[in-house]
Every structure is written in C-alpha cells, then in structure tokens.
Write a protein that holds these residues in place. Structure first.
Motif, PDB file in Angstrom:
ATOM      1  N   LYS A 231       0.856  -1.251  -0.137  1.00  0.00           N
ATOM      2  CA  LYS A 231       0.019   0.006   0.098  1.00  0.00           C
ATOM      3  C   LYS A 231       0.647   1.553  -0.156  1.00  0.00           C
ATOM      4  CE  LYS A 231      -3.950  -1.913   2.365  1.00  0.00           C
ATOM      5  NZ  LYS A 231      -4.685  -1.965   3.619  1.00  0.00           N
ATOM      6  N   LYS A 232       2.081   1.280   0.322  1.00  0.00           N
ATOM      7  CA  LYS A 232       2.968   2.341   0.461  1.00  0.00           C
ATOM      8  C   LYS A 232       3.394   2.871  -1.189  1.00  0.00           C
ATOM      9  CE  LYS A 232       6.173   0.404   2.738  1.00  0.00           C
ATOM     10  NZ  LYS A 232       7.491   0.285   3.734  1.00  0.00           N
ATOM     11  N   THR A 316       2.174   7.275   2.679  1.00  0.00           N
ATOM     12  CA  THR A 316       0.742   7.083   2.344  1.00  0.00           C
ATOM     13  C   THR A 316       0.273   6.286   3.809  1.00  0.00           C
ATOM     14  OG1 THR A 316       1.452   5.158   1.324  1.00  0.00           O
ATOM     15  CG2 THR A 316       1.069   6.783   0.213  1.00  0.00           C
ATOM     16  N   HIS A 317       1.024   5.326   4.364  1.00  0.00           N
ATOM     17  CA  HIS A 317       0.068   4.399   5.116  1.00  0.00           C
ATOM     18  C   HIS A 317       1.413   4.336   6.548  1.00  0.00           C
ATOM     19  CE1 HIS A 317      -2.153   3.416   1.692  1.00  0.00           C
ATOM     20  NE2 HIS A 317      -3.012   2.490   2.571  1.00  0.00           N
ATOM     21  N   THR A 318       2.490   4.470   6.747  1.00  0.00           N
ATOM     22  CA  THR A 318       3.369   4.432   7.649  1.00  0.00           C
ATOM     23  C   THR A 318       3.384   5.702   8.296  1.00  0.00           C
ATOM     24  OG1 THR A 318       5.106   4.614   5.910  1.00  0.00           O
ATOM     25  CG2 THR A 318       4.645   2.387   6.784  1.00  0.00           C
TER      26      THR A 318
END
Length: 349
Positions: A231-232, A316-318
C-alpha cells in the motif's frame, strides 16, 4: 492479490498463531552455560555480539546509530555484528566494526546457518545485544552462550536474555528508539547520535563522477524512485502528478533523474534522465551528489537519508514519526498535493 502479498499475509498469520508457542521453543534450545545475573561493568566487556536478522534495507539502515553508539561506548571491545544477508555487510563499512557475520537464517540455507551457530558457540562473548528482539533474533540469542544477553522488554521473549529493559526515553524513531539499552548498560549520556553512512574517499569520488556523467548542467538535479511495498506504492499517474506539482512549486528549473532497480526497470518518462547501480554504497554515493531525493517510504529513501541527501518522503500508510527521513532539511509529507514546498526546495538548494 500478488504472490508476494499473499506470502506476507500468510507470514503475519503464522506469526500470530505461533506466538504462544515461542517460549516453549526457546526453553527447548536454551543455552545458559555462561549466563551471569549481574551486569558486567564497562571495563570488563572485551567482546560484544550485536544480532539483527532482518532482510529490509530500511530496517538495517536504522541500525547504524545503535552500532555507532556501541562503538563509542565500548571503544576497546571487539564488536561482532550478525546480520541476515551478505549484501547488508557493506552498510556498516568504515564505522569501526571488527567482524561482520551473516546468518542466512532460512530453511533453504539451514546447513550454513547451523555451521555459523556452532562456530559462535565456541567463542567467548561478554555482551550480547539484541536491540529489536524479533523471533529469529531471540532464538539465536537463546542458543548462543554469553555472560550478559541484553534486549528490550518483550513478554514472550524475555527468558532468552539475562537482562531486559523497558524504554523510558522519548526517542521514538526506529533509528534511535533502542539507544536506551546502551544508556541503561553504561549509565552514561549518549554521544552525538549519527545515522549516516561513512564513505571512503574513493566512493566519494565515484559518486561525484557518476553525477557528472548523468548530468553536468545548472538545473536543480532531483532524483526520484517509484518503488515501494504494498500500500506504500503510488501509481504511475500519481507520480506524474507529483512531478508536475513539484515543478510548479520549485523556484528553480528541475532536471529529473529516475532511479531504476530490478523492480522498476522502465522509466516513467523519456524526459527524465536515469541512473541504476546495484551496489548500495555507490548508489548512495551518487545520491549524495543530487540536490533532492523523492520517494515513498522504502529502502532507497532511507539509503539516501543515510547518505546525507535532502529528502522528501511521501508517506501513505506508515507513520513518519517512526519511519520518516531525519536529515535536517528533509521533509516528510502525508498530503503533498496541498503542501507548498517552494520554501523547502529553496532550503534544499
């Protein structure tokens, strides 16, 4: 769903299910033959083993400050570093490590791994440091003898070690959050923490040479890398929009250079220059000579950060507070579409 993602999800599931069985495994192979209940004083530590079995570039780069601090705190000790893969050895060149070993911890290379463990069992280790206490690291720590086995507190893994400590310091970034272990051991203030690679003179010259071969003009040279895990990762269209956005925000004209790899083999645009180098240290030395590096949260971003490049990390997600770039003028972005980076580009000149 790709095979890689399926395997990662399966591995997470396996780890959750096997967590309760971990202590039993450690007890089965535990080696307490040299354990000492008291902490050794600094003057009595002549040999140190640091264990870090992890295959990801970023996580290994985050180990640099810990290793440097161990060397600074124990200047006269022989320091051995046990890593997972051969390619990781180059990251720790020129920072005072006496010996670097590779575990190859996997089912496919179990024979070589067992040979290494047998050889380590014959060595005298005063201080074993396992900063991140993963299941693999804890298992290796449990089977090897040492006077003091040190790690951070973990309910299922504490019994592998003679001493474990809880973190009561505020350094939360992955590159710094295990330094508290050294402070607990030495009762001394930490030296100036440094997360950067140490280049040789020849590497510095090769980096400058490659930079001039790729581009020797007057525009701001900005490198970018599109690769990332799961997802990154951003789509090609998102990357095109990002490059346009940054060009609009930059006061100076930009010359783009795309960093290619085995995963990203085709350039995003024919208008960009390209550069590829499978040697991590030479890639880092090249990146050190660009004006800015842009990437999602992935290995090359942290490699550039460790090389001393002004970076823009796209998250984005981390969590950028834990995994972000940490150079003084670098920037971690979560909402790059609505961020005016004009000021940051001028600082990064």
């Amino acid at each position: 769903m790709s095979v890689k993602i399926w395997l990662r999800n399966f591995d997470r599931y396996r780890r959750r299910k096997m967590a309760t069985l971990e202590p039993l495994l450690y007890r089965l192979f535990m080696n307490n033959s040299q354990n000492q209940s008291h902490l050794l004083q600094k003057k009595d530590v002549s040999s140190i083993l640091i264990i870090r079995n992890n295959k990801r570039i970023g996580n290994i780069l985050f180990l640099i400050p810990f290793v440097k601090q161990v060397r600074a705190s124990y200047p006269n000790a022989k320091i051995t570093l046990l890593l997972s893969q051969s390619w990781q050895k180059s990251i720790f060149e020129n920072i005072g490590i006496d010996e670097i070993l590779v575990s190859n911890f996997s089912f496919s290379k179990v024979v070589s791994c067992l040979k290494l463990i047998r050889s380590l069992k014959r060595k005298s280790i005063d201080l074993m440091l396992v900063p991140y206490s993963s299941a693999e690291d804890s298992f290796i720590a449990s089977v090897l003898p040492a006077k003091n086995k040190i790690s951070s507190h973990s309910e299922n893994r504490n019994e592998c070690f003679t001493h474990t400590f809880k973190n009561d310091f505020e350094l939360s970034h992955m590159a710094f959050n295990k330094l508290f272990l050294i402070k607990k051991l030495t009762h001394e203030e930490l030296s100036k923490v440094c997360h950067k690679l140490a280049f040789s003179e020849s590497e510095e010259l090769l980096g400058m040479k490659d930079r001039s071969l790729v581009y020797d003009g007057n525009k701001k040279l900005v490198a970018f890398f599109r690769g990332a895990r799961g997802k990154k990762q951003l789509s090609n269209q998102q990357w095109k929009d990002i490059l346009i956005k940054f060009e609009e925000d930059s006061i100076e004209p930009i010359q783009w250079v795309e960093i290619l790899s085995s995963d990203i083999s085709q350039p995003l645009s024919n208008q960009s220059l390209i550069y590829q180098n499978n040697n991590l240290r030479l890639l880092a030395s090249f990146l050190k000579n660009v004006d800015t590096f842009i990437s999602c949260d992935t290995g090359p971003l942290h490699l550039a950060d460790a090389a001393g490049v002004n970076c823009i990390g796209l998250f984005t997600h981390t969590n950028s507070e834990i995994y972000g770039v940490i150079n003084g003028h670098s920037l971690n972005l979560h909402d790059w579409y609505h961020t005016d980076i004009t000021e940051h580009f001028s600082v990064m000149a």
